[in-house]
Design a protein around this motif. Structure first.
Motif, PDB file in Angstrom:
ATOM      1  N   GLY A 144       0.833  -1.202   0.000  1.00  0.00           N
ATOM      2  CA  GLY A 144       0.000   0.000   0.000  1.00  0.00           C
ATOM      3  C   GLY A 144       0.865   1.249   0.000  1.00  0.00           C
ATOM      4  O   GLY A 144       0.592   2.216  -0.719  1.00  0.00           O
ATOM      5  N   LEU A 145       1.947   1.202   0.796  1.00  0.00           N
ATOM      6  CA  LEU A 145       2.862   2.348   0.858  1.00  0.00           C
ATOM      7  C   LEU A 145       3.525   2.589  -0.492  1.00  0.00           C
ATOM      8  O   LEU A 145       3.639   3.724  -0.953  1.00  0.00           O
ATOM      9  CB  LEU A 145       3.951   2.089   1.910  1.00  0.00           C
ATOM     10  CG  LEU A 145       3.545   2.183   3.376  1.00  0.00           C
ATOM     11  CD1 LEU A 145       4.731   1.838   4.269  1.00  0.00           C
ATOM     12  CD2 LEU A 145       3.054   3.596   3.697  1.00  0.00           C
ATOM     13  N   ILE A 146       3.952   1.486  -1.128  1.00  0.00           N
ATOM     14  CA  ILE A 146       4.609   1.604  -2.440  1.00  0.00           C
ATOM     15  C   ILE A 146       3.643   2.214  -3.464  1.00  0.00           C
ATOM     16  O   ILE A 146       3.984   3.120  -4.216  1.00  0.00           O
ATOM     17  CB  ILE A 146       5.124   0.220  -2.912  1.00  0.00           C
ATOM     18  CG1 ILE A 146       6.270  -0.236  -2.008  1.00  0.00           C
ATOM     19  CG2 ILE A 146       5.572   0.260  -4.363  1.00  0.00           C
ATOM     20  CD1 ILE A 146       6.702  -1.675  -2.208  1.00  0.00           C
ATOM     21  N   LYS A 147       2.401   1.717  -3.433  1.00  0.00           N
ATOM     22  CA  LYS A 147       1.408   2.230  -4.404  1.00  0.00           C
ATOM     23  C   LYS A 147       1.141   3.716  -4.175  1.00  0.00           C
ATOM     24  O   LYS A 147       1.046   4.495  -5.118  1.00  0.00           O
ATOM     25  CB  LYS A 147       0.106   1.434  -4.262  1.00  0.00           C
ATOM     26  CG  LYS A 147       0.135   0.064  -4.945  1.00  0.00           C
ATOM     27  CD  LYS A 147      -1.190  -0.626  -4.712  1.00  0.00           C
ATOM     28  CE  LYS A 147      -1.239  -1.996  -5.368  1.00  0.00           C
ATOM     29  NZ  LYS A 147      -2.446  -2.738  -4.969  1.00  0.00           N
ATOM     30  N   ARG A 148       1.026   4.065  -2.853  1.00  0.00           N
ATOM     31  CA  ARG A 148       0.745   5.462  -2.522  1.00  0.00           C
ATOM     32  C   ARG A 148       1.878   6.367  -3.035  1.00  0.00           C
ATOM     33  O   ARG A 148       1.655   7.422  -3.619  1.00  0.00           O
ATOM     34  CB  ARG A 148       0.609   5.599  -1.007  1.00  0.00           C
ATOM     35  CG  ARG A 148      -0.155   6.863  -0.591  1.00  0.00           C
ATOM     36  CD  ARG A 148      -0.041   7.139   0.896  1.00  0.00           C
ATOM     37  NE  ARG A 148      -0.513   6.051   1.734  1.00  0.00           N
ATOM     38  CZ  ARG A 148      -0.327   6.021   3.055  1.00  0.00           C
ATOM     39  NH1 ARG A 148       0.316   7.000   3.658  1.00  0.00           N
ATOM     40  NH2 ARG A 148      -0.760   5.020   3.770  1.00  0.00           N
ATOM     41  N   ARG A 149       3.102   5.889  -2.830  1.00  0.00           N
ATOM     42  CA  ARG A 149       4.269   6.659  -3.249  1.00  0.00           C
ATOM     43  C   ARG A 149       4.286   6.854  -4.768  1.00  0.00           C
ATOM     44  O   ARG A 149       4.583   7.935  -5.272  1.00  0.00           O
ATOM     45  CB  ARG A 149       5.522   5.921  -2.796  1.00  0.00           C
ATOM     46  CG  ARG A 149       6.740   6.759  -2.871  1.00  0.00           C
ATOM     47  CD  ARG A 149       7.875   6.136  -2.142  1.00  0.00           C
ATOM     48  NE  ARG A 149       8.904   7.127  -1.972  1.00  0.00           N
ATOM     49  CZ  ARG A 149       9.880   7.015  -1.117  1.00  0.00           C
ATOM     50  NH1 ARG A 149       9.926   5.973  -0.334  1.00  0.00           N
ATOM     51  NH2 ARG A 149      10.797   7.938  -1.035  1.00  0.00           N
ATOM     52  N   LYS A 150       3.929   5.751  -5.458  1.00  0.00           N
ATOM     53  CA  LYS A 150       3.916   5.824  -6.935  1.00  0.00           C
ATOM     54  C   LYS A 150       2.869   6.812  -7.412  1.00  0.00           C
ATOM     55  O   LYS A 150       3.105   7.587  -8.329  1.00  0.00           O
ATOM     56  CB  LYS A 150       3.621   4.442  -7.510  1.00  0.00           C
ATOM     57  CG  LYS A 150       4.874   3.603  -7.635  1.00  0.00           C
ATOM     58  CD  LYS A 150       4.614   2.397  -8.476  1.00  0.00           C
ATOM     59  CE  LYS A 150       5.939   1.695  -8.730  1.00  0.00           C
ATOM     60  NZ  LYS A 150       5.773   0.355  -9.186  1.00  0.00           N
ATOM     61  N   ARG A 151       1.698   6.747  -6.731  1.00  0.00           N
ATOM     62  CA  ARG A 151       0.621   7.658  -7.128  1.00  0.00           C
ATOM     63  C   ARG A 151       1.033   9.114  -6.925  1.00  0.00           C
ATOM     64  O   ARG A 151       0.825   9.950  -7.782  1.00  0.00           O
ATOM     65  CB  ARG A 151      -0.639   7.349  -6.311  1.00  0.00           C
ATOM     66  CG  ARG A 151      -1.538   6.300  -6.975  1.00  0.00           C
ATOM     67  CD  ARG A 151      -2.955   6.360  -6.413  1.00  0.00           C
ATOM     68  NE  ARG A 151      -2.976   6.186  -4.971  1.00  0.00           N
ATOM     69  CZ  ARG A 151      -3.073   5.011  -4.369  1.00  0.00           C
ATOM     70  NH1 ARG A 151      -3.161   3.909  -5.090  1.00  0.00           N
ATOM     71  NH2 ARG A 151      -3.099   4.924  -3.061  1.00  0.00           N
ATOM     72  N   SER A 152       1.663   9.363  -5.749  1.00  0.00           N
ATOM     73  CA  SER A 152       2.022  10.756  -5.467  1.00  0.00           C
ATOM     74  C   SER A 152       3.123  11.236  -6.411  1.00  0.00           C
ATOM     75  O   SER A 152       3.104  12.377  -6.869  1.00  0.00           O
ATOM     76  CB  SER A 152       2.416  10.949  -4.000  1.00  0.00           C
ATOM     77  OG  SER A 152       3.469  10.092  -3.680  1.00  0.00           O
ATOM     78  N   SER A 153       4.098  10.343  -6.733  1.00  0.00           N
ATOM     79  CA  SER A 153       5.143  10.795  -7.660  1.00  0.00           C
ATOM     80  C   SER A 153       4.579  10.979  -9.066  1.00  0.00           C
ATOM     81  O   SER A 153       4.988  11.894  -9.788  1.00  0.00           O
ATOM     82  CB  SER A 153       6.349   9.851  -7.664  1.00  0.00           C
ATOM     83  OG  SER A 153       5.927   8.533  -7.792  1.00  0.00           O
ATOM     84  N   ALA A 154       3.581  10.140  -9.421  1.00  0.00           N
ATOM     85  CA  ALA A 154       2.932  10.315 -10.725  1.00  0.00           C
ATOM     86  C   ALA A 154       2.193  11.652 -10.745  1.00  0.00           C
ATOM     87  O   ALA A 154       2.206  12.373 -11.740  1.00  0.00           O
ATOM     88  CB  ALA A 154       1.971   9.161 -11.007  1.00  0.00           C
ATOM     89  N   GLY A 155       1.581  11.976  -9.593  1.00  0.00           N
ATOM     90  CA  GLY A 155       0.848  13.234  -9.460  1.00  0.00           C
ATOM     91  C   GLY A 155       1.779  14.427  -9.618  1.00  0.00           C
ATOM     92  O   GLY A 155       1.494  15.375 -10.339  1.00  0.00           O
ATOM     93  N   VAL A 156       2.959  14.324  -8.970  1.00  0.00           N
ATOM     94  CA  VAL A 156       3.947  15.401  -9.060  1.00  0.00           C
ATOM     95  C   VAL A 156       4.412  15.553 -10.500  1.00  0.00           C
ATOM     96  O   VAL A 156       4.514  16.658 -11.039  1.00  0.00           O
ATOM     97  CB  VAL A 156       5.150  15.095  -8.125  1.00  0.00           C
ATOM     98  CG1 VAL A 156       6.299  16.068  -8.380  1.00  0.00           C
ATOM     99  CG2 VAL A 156       4.701  15.190  -6.677  1.00  0.00           C
ATOM    100  N   ALA A 157       4.657  14.396 -11.154  1.00  0.00           N
ATOM    101  CA  ALA A 157       5.155  14.418 -12.540  1.00  0.00           C
ATOM    102  C   ALA A 157       4.159  15.073 -13.479  1.00  0.00           C
ATOM    103  O   ALA A 157       4.530  15.797 -14.401  1.00  0.00           O
ATOM    104  CB  ALA A 157       5.464  13.007 -13.005  1.00  0.00           C
ATOM    105  N   SER A 158       2.870  14.780 -13.220  1.00  0.00           N
ATOM    106  CA  SER A 158       1.872  15.348 -14.116  1.00  0.00           C
ATOM    107  C   SER A 158       1.650  16.822 -13.788  1.00  0.00           C
ATOM    108  O   SER A 158       1.171  17.570 -14.557  1.00  0.00           O
ATOM    109  CB  SER A 158       0.564  14.570 -14.014  1.00  0.00           C
ATOM    110  OG  SER A 158       0.040  14.735 -12.729  1.00  0.00           O
TER     111      SER A 158
END
Lengths: 388, 313
Positions: free
Chosen positions: B299-313
């Motif tokens: 869950g932590l890994i997924k959350r991190r990926k989502r937030s970094s994807a959010g930052v990237a976009s």
């Protein structure tokens, strides 16, 4: 990721080495013990005997290895009372820690789990606190059992002792755990053969908290003797509740428990007359090493050793010590010496045939005026069996 | 492994799982007999936790009695040892565990929440004591199993089962069956109302989740030369499975792998030098994950990926 895992695991192994710096000629002797978990109450009796032995050996200049003395160091890990973990620890002691010698873990399941590991590595180990007919199925050559606590020998010996003292009937209660049930299996036919009537035969769960219904039934059965095939915790429970209910049966036998110093400390005069399993006492003058061991143990720990487990643990050390003095550390030579020689122990001479000690007889102790007396068989008895 | 299940094609996930397993097996054998046992334990926990996750992770029905399947398999293999060959008794152990789960599924799955947790725990204890009583009645209080396969052989088999369990969880998670189970977890009543065959799905998943633990139990009992009922029905096995699932994260095939790796890594670091510290840390991690990361490491890994994807976009 895998590389990191491998590095982490290698680092873990390096960090967990029990001793970073050792004297060049210090010998490492390894074992696992139930420091925590279900059997942690039982294990100190064994560990104390090991520590005392190591201290005595080092005080005498070290362990004699075929004529050369080496200081010794005990390396141990907590097996958390888990026999499978114990096997894993012996694997580590042998292949990673590279110990020079092994001592045994506590209890039958642990011994028999470890038997496979020592067999696989061809590493000789003298066992101690295992008592099951199953030990005879173990391939001889890497593990030996000095114990005389074997159910198929105990059952007939107990029936003989009771018959010799005029007992005509018994009430039996038994824990459902393996050692009690194995004893029950051999005891019932032996009693029948001795024409002793079994008035009651009930089993109870391992974590029993109240024996009142069983003991009430036992009281009304009014047999000449009580045989309670207990583990330590239920031996305490039985004694307390039998006193409350006024059970005054002249012969009361408890399987495991009364040899622990805490039992006598807890019950004092109430424990007098209780009969139990055990083949050692310092009072047997034919065994000159027995009293010095008892005295040294009391001096170091302030209480008496467990007449069963401490004695067996110390015996296993004595056997290993004498074997190493003659054979050195070579596994093949050690195996040959342990298999063929006779050893002088606190329990008298010990000799193995296969995995079994063929000299020490199955025997019984009775608490008499606070002392532990051997009351059966006559060949090693230090006192007569008396009624409570 | 991590990227694989995020993609739509299953081939990278299968390849990563297989390569990972082969690497760990080879490395452990290369490192010696102690590490072979460590790897064996790792695959055992992965297989057990994946199987648990297949039912409990996906449906939200938390089983605290998964050891019953392990114990039944172990019991069948130990009692038939040297009577029938292992290649037959091990699958039969899995089958017996599956059939047992199928039989008890209907009454057991009628209750939910804490009642289900207690019932599964009680059921495992009940089976343990019935078998203990049976064994002692027939004068078989313990059994010795000499002549079992070598540790390396057991490692191959248990690793294979861990791989199969991982792929099953992975594919079920992507399937219609898995979506149905997820619907049960989110809102069982609503799922039933819209036509999801919840009872059938639950029973199937419950039975399927017992088969691999049954086989693992059979194989692991060969690892030990001594068999007794209390050892193979030890409730600690169930507790450890749930702990690994909570820490790693259930309902995603990567979670149990992370949970098992984390717990075994921590245990290997600490058990020999500071066993008490191990349990203290484990307790703290457990509390920490339940409070702050209920979906575990995954869950932590997924959350991190989502937030970094959010930052990237």
């Amino acid at each position: 990721m895998l590389k990191k895992i491998a590095q982490g695991l290698a680092l873990a192994a390096a960090l967990s080495l029990p001793t970073a710096v050792q004297a060049a000629d210090t010998l490492k002797i390894g074992y696992s013990i139930a420091k925590t978990g279900l059997f942690s109450q039982a294990a100190p009796s064994q560990v104390n005997a090991y520590d005392l032995w190591a201290e005595q050996v080092n005080a005498a200049g070290g362990l004699d290895v075929a004529g050369v003395k080496h200081p010794i160091e005990l390396v141990w890990y907590d097996d958390e009372s888990d026999p499978v973990k114990s096997a894993q620890i012996y694997e580590r002691l042998i292949s990673d820690d590279k110990v020079d010698l092994l001592l045994a873990p506590w209890g039958t399941p642990h011994h028999l789990n470890v038997a496979g590991v020592v067999e696989q590595h061809g590493f000789p180990m003298v066992g101690n606190t295992a008592g099951s007919v199953a030990i005879r199925e173990v391939e001889p050559g890497n593990i030996w059992f000095p114990t005389a606590v074997l159910p198929d020998r105990i059952g007939p010996a107990l029936a003989d002792m009771l018959a010799a003292h005029g007992v005509k009937s018994v009430s039996i209660i038994a824990n459902v755990l393996p050692f009690s049930q194995e004893n029950l299996q051999f005891l019932v036919p032996a009693l029948e053969k001795a024409n002793i009537e079994i008035k009651m035969n009930e089993s109870y769960p391992p974590d029993i908290k109240d024996m009142t219904p069983l003991l009430t039934q036992m009281k009304s059965a009014d047999a000449d003797a009580v045989i309670a095939l207990t583990y330590p915790s239920d031996a305490f429970l039985y004694t307390g509740q039998a006193k409350e209910l006024g059970i005054k049966t002249p012969y009361q036998f408890l399987l495991i428990g009364p040899t622990i110093a805490a039992y006598k400390d807890a019950f004092g005069p109430v424990a007098d007359g209780i009969i139990t399993l055990g083949h050692w006492t310092p009072k047997q003058k034919d065994w000159p090493r027995a009293q010095p061991f008892f005295d040294a143990y009391v001096a170091k720990y302030g209480s008496a050793p467990d007449y069963l487990d401490s004695a067996l643990a110390y015996m296993s050390c004595e056997i290993l010590q004498q074997a190493v003095a003659k054979a050195g550390l070579d596994h093949d030579k050690l195996r040959e010496v342990i298999s063929n020689d006779t050893f002088d122990t606190i329990n008298g001479p010990v000799k193995f045939k296969g995995v079994e000690n063929i000299i020490t007889p199955s025997a019984f102790l009775q608490i008499q005026k606070g002392d532990m007396e051997l009351v059966w068989p006559k060949s090693i008895a230090t006192a007569d069996l008396i009624k409570r | 492994m991590t990227k694989a299940s995020m993609t739509h094609t299953p081939i990278p996930a299968i390849a990563a799982t297989l390569i990972g397993a082969i690497l760990i097996v080879s490395l452990s054998i290369f490192m010696g007999s102690y590490w072979t046992v460590v790897a064996l334990n790792l695959f055992m926990w992965i297989a057990l936790t994946q199987s648990w996750s297949l039912f409990s992770g996906m449906t939200g029905y938390i089983s605290l009695g998964h050891v019953v399947a392990y114990g039944i398999g172990a019991y069948l293999v130990a009692t038939t040892f040297k009577i029938i060959p292992l290649w037959l008794s091990i699958p039969l152990g899995g089958l017996a565990a599956g059939v047992f789960a199928l039989i008890v599924a209907i009454p057991v799955l009628r209750v939910r929440g804490p009642y289900f947790v207690i019932l599964t725990f009680g059921l495992a204890e009940l089976v343990k004591f019935i078998l203990l009583y049976t064994e002692t009645t027939f004068g078989k209080s313990s059994r010795l199993l000499f002549g079992a396969p070598k540790t390396e052989t057991l490692l191959y088999w248990v690793a294979a089962l861990a791989v199969v369990a991982t792929l099953i969880t992975y594919f079920v998670g992507r399937s219609r069956f898995g979506k149905g189970l997820a619907a049960v977890r989110e809102d069982e009543t609503a799922a039933e109302t819209v036509g999801v065959p919840v009872t059938r799905l639950k029973v199937l998943a419950f039975a399927a989740s017992a088969v691999i633990p049954g086989m693992v139990g059979g194989l692991m009992t060969m690892r030990s030369t001594y068999f007794d009922v209390l050892q193979v029905f030890n409730p600690t096995i169930s507790f450890s499975i749930v702990t690994m699932a909570i820490i790693g994260g259930a309902g995603d095939a990567r979670g149990p792998i992370l949970g098992a790796l984390f717990m075994l890594g921590l245990a290997e670091l600490l058990w020999s030098t500071a066993p008490q510290l191990y349990f203290i840390l484990l307790g703290l991690f457990l509390i920490g994950f339940v409070l702050f990361a209920p979906n575990g490491m995954i869950g932590l890994i997924k959350r991190r990926k989502r937030s970094s994807a959010g930052v990237a976009s």
